[in-house]
Design an enzyme around this catalytic site. Sequence first.
Site, PDB file in Angstrom:
ATOM      1  N   HIS A   1       0.821  -1.220   0.000  1.00 40.73           N
ATOM      2  CA  HIS A   1       0.000   0.000   0.000  1.00 40.73           C
ATOM      3  C   HIS A   1       0.857   1.274   0.000  1.00 40.73           C
ATOM      4  O   HIS A   1       0.329   2.365  -0.227  1.00 40.73           O
ATOM      5  CB  HIS A   1      -0.928  -0.002   1.223  1.00 40.73           C
ATOM      6  CG  HIS A   1      -2.225   0.708   0.996  1.00 40.73           C
ATOM      7  ND1 HIS A   1      -2.475   1.495  -0.110  1.00 40.73           N
ATOM      8  CD2 HIS A   1      -3.371   0.749   1.736  1.00 40.73           C
ATOM      9  CE1 HIS A   1      -3.683   1.993  -0.036  1.00 40.73           C
ATOM     10  NE2 HIS A   1      -4.255   1.559   1.075  1.00 40.73           N
TER      11      HIS A   1
ATOM     12  N   ASP B   1      -2.120   2.331  -4.562  1.00 44.04           N
ATOM     13  CA  ASP B   1      -3.330   2.808  -3.896  1.00 44.04           C
ATOM     14  C   ASP B   1      -4.443   1.780  -4.030  1.00 44.04           C
ATOM     15  O   ASP B   1      -4.418   0.907  -4.914  1.00 44.04           O
ATOM     16  CB  ASP B   1      -3.780   4.138  -4.504  1.00 44.04           C
ATOM     17  CG  ASP B   1      -2.786   5.263  -4.241  1.00 44.04           C
ATOM     18  OD1 ASP B   1      -2.088   5.194  -3.213  1.00 44.04           O
ATOM     19  OD2 ASP B   1      -2.702   6.179  -5.073  1.00 44.04           O
TER      20      ASP B   1
END
Length: 507
Positions: free
Chosen positions: A478, A482
């Site tokens: 992450h 995204d």
Amino acid sequence: MTDITVPTLGESVTEATVGQWLKSAGDSVEKDEVIVELETDKVSVEVPAPEAGVLSEIIAEEGATVEIGALLAKLSEGGAEGSAPAAKEEAPKSDDAPAASDASGETVEVTVPAMGESVAEGTLSSWMKQPGDAVSKDETLVEIETDKVAVEVPSPIDGVLTEIVVSEGETVEIGTLIARISAGDGAAATPTPTPAPAASAPAPTSSSSAPSGDAPVSPAVRRIASENNIDPSKIPGTGKDGRATKGDALAYLEKKPMEKTASAPAPSATPRATGPREERVKMTRLRQTIARRLKEAQDTAAMLTTFNDVDMTNIMSMRKEYKDNFEKRHGVKLGFMSFFVKAVVNALQEVPAVNAEIDGTDIIYKNFYDIGVAVGTEKGLVVPVVRDCDALSLAGIEGAISDLGKKARDGQLSMQDLQGGTFTISNGGVYGSMMSTPILNPPQSGVLGMHRIEQRPVAINGEVVIRPMMYLALSYDHRIVDGKEAVTFLVRVKEALENPERMLLGV
């Protein structure tokens, strides 16, 4: 006299640090024998001797920074052969040992070969031959396990294995003497018994047990320290003048306390006693490395998993219709994996962040698609890499996967087979898994988990129908990917698999 110079070290690499000389001035060397290791900010490079001879002069000392083409050492010709008689005179002269001057031929020493980039040692796993056994040239004598692959050491000549110097389970470094072979048919009427483990070559002692302090820091050590947020001055150095080597940095990482997991129970100082129905087995190097790398992935990446499902009806129909003709034409079976690889490549081209990696404070986007395919073996999980998947046909992908899978099961994978993947696919469905959250394979930013196909009721056009469905799981970093990108990627994979004709036609 032959000059040994710094070779080309790869794209954008212009200099290196002399890490460690494996030979000293005056030593005899064989052609292609590794004589020095160079460290760059990306990799460690082993420099072999271009021919047999004697290392007459070392120009660049350990710790020196050298540019491409710089002179490292000088090699004089003809010395290697001249040193052979001396080696024979030093051979054991006990009644149990065969005489080196036996009419059947000379005694040849078997040493640990170079085992790939950054691999300095391994564990001697199992001897395939015993003292007194006849061996043929290139026949496997022993298997050595490293933290990456298992390496088979072949016999350099036809002859008889007269002596085993290092026992199973011992740790050996590159160049360590592990056995002796007498050339010819009747070379060893009375083989030398296998020695106690103490007979193995001792590991080199540290030249300094103190941290490297103000000693120069090589690019490789600096990179490892930066990536793991550690102070390079705290790494104990074993190199010249206490300088930390790449191996020191990696060893320090393994021993470094994990502050992030302080809540985890501390390992016992001494092994606990085993019960009457328990068995203690030492972890292989491969298993230790798998455990370390998976834990590192959890500790360093902001790992998250997103899920979707895919209707396999169209792919299963296409495969059923064409699998026989496909195998006749291409010589390989048509499986599901090639469709998944193609679908992944299409999605990676649209969502490049999933095909990228983090390097310090930079992101490296990769415009090539080398897909790792996880393979389970008896010794553990390995991830061989299928290169340039965007340029391969379905048959090319299936053939490459088949070849790599066979090499993995036979323990024949090379370092090249395992390095450089940009994305990984793991198929837990072959073992019956319905759903899982796969762990990243650093430094990659994404891994796709496939699962078993099962008949499930789904709603299509307002009606409930039974379809062969598979759950897909994308684990991603992450920090670089995204949530929108991760979901988009998985949706593109789903769309490509549910409409394989559009995927293959590029429409």
